[in-house]
Structure formats: structure tokens, C-alpha cells
Scaffold this motif. Structure first.
Motif, short mmCIF file in Angstrom:
data_model
loop_
_atom_site.label_atom_id
_atom_site.label_comp_id
_atom_site.label_asym_id
_atom_site.label_seq_id
_atom_site.Cartn_x
_atom_site.Cartn_y
_atom_site.Cartn_z
N PRO A 51 -33.72 92.18 -23.63
CA PRO A 51 -34.05 92.94 -22.43
C PRO A 51 -32.84 93.07 -21.53
O PRO A 51 -31.93 92.26 -21.59
CB PRO A 51 -35.14 92.08 -21.77
N PRO A 52 -32.80 94.10 -20.70
CA PRO A 52 -31.67 94.28 -19.77
C PRO A 52 -31.64 93.19 -18.72
O PRO A 52 -32.66 92.57 -18.42
CB PRO A 52 -31.97 95.65 -19.13
N VAL A 53 -30.42 92.96 -18.18
CA VAL A 53 -30.26 91.97 -17.13
C VAL A 53 -30.80 92.51 -15.82
O VAL A 53 -30.49 93.62 -15.42
CB VAL A 53 -28.77 91.59 -16.96
N ILE A 54 -31.60 91.70 -15.16
CA ILE A 54 -32.13 92.10 -13.85
C ILE A 54 -31.30 91.40 -12.79
O ILE A 54 -31.14 90.18 -12.84
CB ILE A 54 -33.61 91.70 -13.71
N PRO A 55 -30.71 92.12 -11.83
CA PRO A 55 -29.90 91.49 -10.79
C PRO A 55 -30.66 90.36 -10.09
O PRO A 55 -31.86 90.45 -9.87
CB PRO A 55 -29.61 92.65 -9.82
N GLN A 56 -29.89 89.29 -9.74
CA GLN A 56 -30.50 88.13 -9.09
C GLN A 56 -31.21 88.52 -7.80
O GLN A 56 -32.27 87.99 -7.49
CB GLN A 56 -29.41 87.07 -8.81
N ALA A 57 -30.60 89.43 -7.03
CA ALA A 57 -31.22 89.84 -5.77
C ALA A 57 -32.58 90.48 -6.01
O ALA A 57 -33.53 90.27 -5.24
CB ALA A 57 -30.30 90.81 -5.04
N ALA A 58 -32.68 91.28 -7.09
CA ALA A 58 -33.95 91.93 -7.40
C ALA A 58 -35.01 90.90 -7.79
O ALA A 58 -36.19 91.03 -7.46
CB ALA A 58 -33.76 92.95 -8.52
N VAL A 59 -34.56 89.85 -8.53
CA VAL A 59 -35.50 88.80 -8.91
C VAL A 59 -36.05 88.09 -7.69
O VAL A 59 -37.25 87.86 -7.55
CB VAL A 59 -34.80 87.79 -9.85
N GLN A 60 -35.15 87.75 -6.76
CA GLN A 60 -35.59 87.04 -5.55
C GLN A 60 -36.50 87.92 -4.69
O GLN A 60 -37.46 87.45 -4.09
CB GLN A 60 -34.37 86.60 -4.74
N ALA A 61 -36.21 89.22 -4.65
CA ALA A 61 -37.04 90.12 -3.85
C ALA A 61 -38.44 90.24 -4.43
O ALA A 61 -39.41 90.48 -3.71
CB ALA A 61 -36.38 91.50 -3.78
N ALA A 62 -38.55 90.09 -5.76
CA ALA A 62 -39.85 90.24 -6.40
C ALA A 62 -40.71 88.99 -6.26
O ALA A 62 -41.92 89.03 -6.48
CB ALA A 62 -39.66 90.55 -7.89
N VAL A 63 -40.09 87.85 -5.90
CA VAL A 63 -40.85 86.62 -5.76
C VAL A 63 -41.29 86.46 -4.31
O VAL A 63 -40.48 86.59 -3.39
CB VAL A 63 -39.98 85.41 -6.16
N PRO A 64 -42.56 86.18 -4.07
CA PRO A 64 -43.03 86.00 -2.70
C PRO A 64 -42.24 84.90 -2.00
O PRO A 64 -41.86 83.90 -2.61
CB PRO A 64 -44.50 85.59 -2.88
N ALA A 65 -41.97 85.13 -0.72
CA ALA A 65 -41.18 84.17 0.05
C ALA A 65 -41.78 82.78 0.02
O ALA A 65 -41.08 81.77 0.06
CB ALA A 65 -41.03 84.66 1.50
N ALA A 66 -43.11 82.70 -0.06
CA ALA A 66 -43.78 81.41 0.00
C ALA A 66 -43.45 80.53 -1.20
O ALA A 66 -43.53 79.31 -1.14
CB ALA A 66 -45.29 81.62 0.07
N VAL A 67 -43.08 81.17 -2.36
CA VAL A 67 -42.84 80.38 -3.56
C VAL A 67 -41.35 80.28 -3.89
O VAL A 67 -40.98 79.68 -4.87
CB VAL A 67 -43.59 80.98 -4.76
N GLN A 68 -40.47 80.94 -3.11
CA GLN A 68 -39.04 80.83 -3.36
C GLN A 68 -38.54 79.45 -2.97
O GLN A 68 -38.84 78.95 -1.88
CB GLN A 68 -38.28 81.90 -2.57
N VAL A 69 -37.78 78.83 -3.88
CA VAL A 69 -37.26 77.48 -3.64
C VAL A 69 -35.83 77.59 -3.11
O VAL A 69 -34.98 78.21 -3.75
CB VAL A 69 -37.27 76.65 -4.93
N PRO A 70 -35.51 77.00 -1.95
CA PRO A 70 -34.15 77.06 -1.41
C PRO A 70 -33.16 76.43 -2.40
O PRO A 70 -33.48 75.45 -3.07
CB PRO A 70 -34.23 76.24 -0.12
N TYR A 71 -31.96 77.00 -2.45
CA TYR A 71 -30.94 76.48 -3.36
C TYR A 71 -30.50 75.10 -2.87
O TYR A 71 -30.28 74.88 -1.68
CB TYR A 71 -29.74 77.42 -3.40
N GLU A 72 -30.37 74.19 -3.81
CA GLU A 72 -29.91 72.84 -3.48
C GLU A 72 -28.51 72.63 -4.05
O GLU A 72 -28.30 72.68 -5.26
CB GLU A 72 -30.86 71.80 -4.09
N TYR A 73 -27.53 72.44 -3.15
CA TYR A 73 -26.14 72.30 -3.57
C TYR A 73 -25.95 71.04 -4.42
O TYR A 73 -26.56 70.00 -4.17
CB TYR A 73 -25.21 72.24 -2.36
N LYS A 74 -25.10 71.18 -5.42
CA LYS A 74 -24.81 70.05 -6.32
C LYS A 74 -23.77 69.12 -5.69
O LYS A 74 -23.87 67.92 -5.79
CB LYS A 74 -24.28 70.58 -7.66
N LEU A 75 -22.74 69.71 -5.05
CA LEU A 75 -21.74 68.91 -4.35
C LEU A 75 -22.20 68.70 -2.91
O LEU A 75 -23.20 69.28 -2.47
CB LEU A 75 -20.38 69.63 -4.34
N SER A 76 -21.48 67.87 -2.18
CA SER A 76 -21.75 67.72 -0.75
C SER A 76 -21.15 68.92 -0.02
O SER A 76 -19.93 69.12 -0.05
CB SER A 76 -21.12 66.42 -0.23
#
Length: 620
Positions: free
Chosen positions: A125-150
């Protein structure tokens, strides 16, 4: 669909797909993937997460098939189809766990050999841009990014920089500011230096000085030996998505994949406009990385050398003797409960072990693990271990030269002969092999701890002599002072009266101070005049302690240096000696200034300029 429409459709599909090829490197048993492309005739690589590999491989292969189909429609000969290799044949050097390296393959075959083409491109399947993926997910279920480094941003970053806001800055801070707000031309900045020379403070000051707009686009990252390349790249990608432009990464040299991390940062982020400052206390590792990997993709700002002017303006130190006794770190002006950093031989030893020796040891491990030059870890240990001995050796050489000079003049003729013999024996100790000693001395010069200076002579038959000067005077002064105190208390002085012992100690330390003042003035003049020749100039009797030569204009300035507050006729005898002046102008050109640098007030006596030592150093 006619031929023209098919060609147009194929071109649109090709433009929408990624070109280039895929290569990988194996580092410490881990496999890292890179998307390789050519931009303006230069090869660029961008790290690719393993999870994205199947789709990217299929897209590249699909693009190749579409190009072949297009060439057929256009009536051109189709490019030969190369089968994907079954064995590992990659263009990029492959670093094995043992440090072995395979060289690049033929440039013409680079792209084909690095491509994977096993998957059916039509089934992917074609690659779907990350921004489009996040826009399609309801804000209530989006998980904030957790940085690996400090990672510090926003209010946390403001609090981090607040303690240094408004504090005085070192002169080299201008270079950091120029990098942040000037044209970096896609380069990263290596901010390196020995411990306690102000690297972290400089970064915090730069952050504290930012306006609200730039501060909102700034982040500070702290790396550790446990952080990997995948984690660093993921965090930087997230910062890039968030619009961050200024990123400081501290202690990046502690990462096991330090060299690969620097290359990734330059090729994937700096070229896109990010301003990245990479800092760490392993300054030799940065230098090796610059020489072997980064080349023109980085700038270096080394904080190790701290001139008297910085100590005076930032730390409030106005006394050259205090700089001489404790200079070398940005803690010079502050005595803690444990005393000054270079309070005694034990404190010097701790600093040399933790800062200088570890610096070289870490860099040699890094170099050995990557280049094979020091492939054996035990060799790295044995070569780096005697660093403290070599540093002390340089101090013994310095003291021995002073004692030999004063002994010959008769000023210290009552000192036992075996004192010089003991020092001579100490200089030929067998705890460090000569090969390793020369190697370590070279490393000390590369990290800006030692500088070799020249003394030329009017007599062409007299070979140039060299003197080794340290950029951290506090280390040398403390080691020499403790050596002198130890000798004075030795049984060899038992037959000498207490008064003579005290006079001998004072006389020796006065000569030590005089020679160290010469060295401080010389080294700071040398560094402040990169476009001029700086040397000493000797005669059959006497010498000019400092000569600054403008080789383009064929002019020179000559100086004698005195550790005295008084003006005497004896101080200027070489400056008015016509024979010496003629020899100097014959060698270097017209003399434009004759000066005495001393501890008294600045002024003129006839055509001789007297310059206070502190005033001179502040003027550089």
C-alpha cells in the motif's frame, strides 16, 4: 489511454515515489538502515527506521520499474535490470563487531547493489503521511510523544537557563552566537573542551539570551552512554516536526555510536536548516570525528584554552599571579570547601585523571572501535593510562631547565649537586614507553593542553630550540611547587641551614614564576596572532623573550619580559644593543616597537615602551 497520456501518468507516479537506494551498516551487532540519494551531485543519507523499511524498499523498486516502462514508451533503450544480490554487497563501508571495514563498491554499481527488490511493489500500500495519520485519529486517543533522551523545551528550558541569565561571557561566546544566527551552510558546531572550561555554561547563556520566538524553537538534549542512534534520530524527527530550529545536544560524545550520530545529524537535519550544537568533554573524540568523518560538515569551538582576559572579565581575577597558580578552568576565581581546583598535587592528579586522561582514553577507544588503528581495547588502556605521568614529566623538565640555568649562574651554587641528578633520573623513568610517550604528547597537543614554541637564533649554525608550554598554568605551577617543597625537605638539604633552605626555595619559586610569566605571555600572544610569526630570538648571550613578526610587511616588534615592578637600565640592555638590533632586522625586517613587559606601571622611557603585564594580556 493514448501513449502521451500513459507517459504523463507514469511521470506523475515516478515523481511521487522516492528515488535513490538503501544501504545498511552493522554497528555493535545492530543493523542500521539508510536511504541514500544524490542531491546537487552530493550523496546524502538519511536514517530509516526498521519498521519503514518494507514500504520504502517496495516504493524504490516500483519507481525503477516505472522508469523502465517509461523509457520503453519513449522509445529509449531500457536500462539493464539487475537482480537483487543474495549476499551482502553494500556500497557503504560495513563495520563489523570486530571493527573490520569493507571499502565502497564501484560508484556506478552503488545504487543497484544497495537496493532490495524482493516484495511485489503492487501489493504494497502507498505511504500515508504521518500528519494525515494523526489527523485521522481522534484527539482523545492520540498518545503524546515520549522522548527517549532527556529533552528540555518550553518552561523547563527557561528554568534550566535562568541561573546564568545576565552573567558575563567568555570571548569565544561570540563564535557560538555567530553560528546560531549566521549562515551555518548546513554545518553542525562541535563545542568541545576539557572539563570545567565552560561548555555547559556557554550553551545555557546562549539559551538565556534568546528572544521568545527563538526560545520557542529551542531544545536542549542530554545524551548518555545508554542512548542509541535510533532513539536520537526519533527524538530529532519529533523536534523537527514540532518546528524546532535550535537544538543543543550535550555529552553526545558519550554515545556508543557517536561518529554515526554526528554524520546522521549533519546529513539529515543540519542540511534542512536546523542549528545543532554538539557538545562533550571528550574533545579528542570530536577532533578525530572531524578529521575522519565530518570533514567540512562541522565547525569546532574548543573551550580548553582560557586566556587571562577571560578570567579577568568573567571571574574578576585581576592578579596575574593568581592566574598563574590556579589558571586552567572557569573555577579559578572561586575557592570551594575543597579549595581551588589546582590546590595541591593531589587535586591536580584528580583533575588530570578525570579530565585529560579520560578524554584521551575515551577517544582512543572510539577510534579503535571504528578505524582499527587501536583495535585492541587493552592497547587503548595501556596507551592512555600513563597520561598523568607524561603531564608530570613535562613539569619536571620545566623545573630541571630552570635549576640548571640558575645553578650555572652561581645563584644556587650551594644546592646539592645530586638534586639535578635526581631530577635527571626522574626524567628517564621507565614507567612509560617512549613510543607511547610521544603518542600521548601528540594527543595533549591536539586537545590544546600543550603547545610547542620556537626559539630561533641569530647564528644560522645554531639549530632552532623548542619549548613546551601548557595552556593550563595552574597544573604546572602546582606540580612544580610541590616538587620544590619535597626536595627542600629531603635529607640532602640536612647540612644546609634553615635560612639558606628558605632562601633557596624562594629563589627557585621566583624563577619559576618568572619563567611561567614568560610562557603565559608568549602562548597568549601566539594564539592572539594567528596571521603572524611569534617566536623568541637568541644570541650568543641573551635573547628577546618575544618577537612578533609581520612577514607580509617585513616588520617586527621585540620584547623582553621581566617579573619585576621596577624599571632598571639592565632591563633594556638588549633593546639598545646595536649589534643585536641589526641582527634582528636582518632576520625579520624593520623593528617598529621595542618594549619591556613587566609588573609595574605602563609608560615610556625614551623610545622604550614599558607595558604592565596585566595591561598587555588584557589588550590581546
Amino acid at each position: 489511454m493514448n501513449t502521451e497520456e500513459k507517459i504523463k501518468s507514469l511521470q506523475e507516479q515516478i515523481d511521487a515515489l522516492p528515488g535513490g537506494s538503501i544501504a545498511h551498516k552493522r554497528i555493535h551487532g545492530k543493523l542500521y538502515y539508510y536511504h541514500r540519494t544524490m542531491v546537487d551531485g552530493k550523496r546524502k543519507e538519511k536514517f530509516v527506521d526498521e519498521a519503514q523499511m518494507p514500504v520504502l524498499k517496495a516504493q524504490i523498486e516500483k519507481r525503477r520499474k516505472l522508469i523502465a516502462e517509461l523509457r520503453v514508451l519513449q522509445g529509449k533503450k531500457a536500462a539493464p535490470v539487475r537482480r537483487a544480490p543474495q549476499a551482502r554487497t553494500y556500497a557503504e563501508p560495513v563495520y563489523t563487531d570486530e571493527g573490520a571495514e569493507n571499502t565502497d563498491a564501484d560508484a556506478e554499481d552503488t545504487e543497484a547493489e544497495a537496493v532490495y527488490a524482493e516484495p511485489d511493489p503492487l501489493s504494497v500500500p502507498p505511504v500515508i503521511p504521518q500528519a494525515a495519520v494523526q489527523a485521522a485519529v481522534p484527539a482523545a486517543v492520540q498518545v503524546p510523544y515520549e522522548y527517549k533522551l532527556s529533552v528540555r523545551t518550553g518552561e523547563d528550558l527557561v528554568k534550566f537557563a535562568e541561573p546564568v541569565k545576565g552573567t558575563k561571557k567568555r570571548e569565544c561566546c561570540r563564535k557560538l552566537k555567530d553560528f546560531l544566527y549566521g549562515d551555518a551552510d548546513g554545518k553542525v558546531l562541535f563545542l568541545c573542551g576539557l572539563r570545567r572550561t565552560g561548555k555547559s555554561t556557554m550553551m545555557r547563556q546562549a539559551i538565556a539570551d534568546m528572544d521568545e520566538e527563538n526560545l520557542a524553537k529551542c531544545a536542549f538534549m542530554q545524551a548518555t552512554p545508554k542512548d542509541g542512534l535510533h532513539d536520537l534520530d526519533a527524538d530529532l524527527r519529533e523536534l523537527e516536526r514540532g518546528g524546532y530550529k535550535y537544538v543543543f545536544i550535550d555529552e553526545i560524545s558519550s554515545m556508543p555510536d557517536f561518529k554515526e550520530a554526528c554524520s546522521l545529524i549533519a546529513d539529515s537535519y543540519a542540511v534542512c536548516g536546523m542549528k545543532l550544537v554538539l557538545s562533550g568533554s571528550s574533545s579528542l573524540a570530536f577532533i578525530i570525528c572531524h578529521d575522519e568523518v565530518m570533514y567540512d560538515r562541522c565547525l569546532i569551538l574548543d573551550t580548553t584554552y582560557i586566556p587571562y582576559k577571560d578570567c579577568a572579565e568573567v571571574l574578576g581575577v585581576k592578579d596575574l599571579d593568581q592566574y598563574m597558580m590556579h589558571g586552567g578552568t572557569m573555577d579559578l576565581g572561586h575557592e570551594s570547601e575543597e579549595g581551588f581546583v589546582f590546590a595541591d598535587d593531589a587535586s591536580v592528579g584528580r583533575y588530570v585523571d578525570a579530565s585529560i586522561q579520560k578524554n584521551i582514553q575515551d577517544a582512543m577507544r572510539f577510534k579503535g572501535g571504528r578505524s582499527g588503528a587501536y583495535a585492541d581495547a587493552d592497547s587503548a588502556e595501556s596507551a592512555a593510562g600513563p597520561v598523568s605521568s607524561v603531564v608530570a614529566q613535562e613539569s619536571r623538565v620545566f623545573l630541571k631547565e630552570i635549576l640548571e640555568t640558575e645553578y650555572k649562574t652561581g645563584d644556587l651554587s650551594y644546592i646539592p649537586d645530586n638534586l639535578l641528578e635526581i631530577l635527571g633520573a626522574a626524567l628517564h623513568c621507565d614507567d612509560v614507553e617512549m613510543e607511547h610517550r610521544r603518542e600521548i604528547e601528540g594527543h595533549l597537543a591536539r586537545i590544546n593542553y600543550l603547545r610547542v614554541t620556537d626559539t630561533e637564533f641569530a647564528d644560522p649554525a645554531h639549530r632552532t630550540e623548542y619549548r613546551v608550554i601548557t595552556t593550563m598554568p595552574g597544573i604546572r605551577y602546582t606540580q612544580v611547587r610541590d616538587m620544590v617543597e619535597t626536595f627542600i625537605q629531603d635529607d640532602m638539604f640536612a647540612s644546609i641551614s634553615a635560612t639558606k633552605r628558605k632562601n633557596a626555595q624562594d629563589k627557585i619559586m621566583n624563577e619559576v614564576s618568572r619563567h611561567m610569566m614568560d610562557d603565559i605571555i608568549f602562548i597568549q600572544t601566539l594564539i592572539a596572532n594567528p596571521d603572524k610569526k611569534v617566536c623568541r630570538f637568541g644570541f650568543d648571550s641573551g635573547e628577546y623573550d618575544l618577537v612578533i613578526v609581520d612577514e607580509k610587511e617585513l616588520t617586527c616588534k621585540i620584547f623582553v619580559i621581566k617579573h619585576s615592578e621596577k624599571t632598571t637600565q639592565k632591563q633594556t640592555r638588549y633593546l639598545v644593543d646595536e649589534d643585536k638590533l641589526k641582527e634582528t632586522e636582518k632576520r625579520f625586517g624593520k623593528i617598529t616597537q621595542k618594549s619591556v613587559i613587566y609588573r609595574g606601571k605602563s609608560g615610556y622611557i625614551g623610545d622604550i615602551r614599558y607595558i604592565n603585564a596585566e595591561d598587555y594580556l588584557m589588550s590581546l
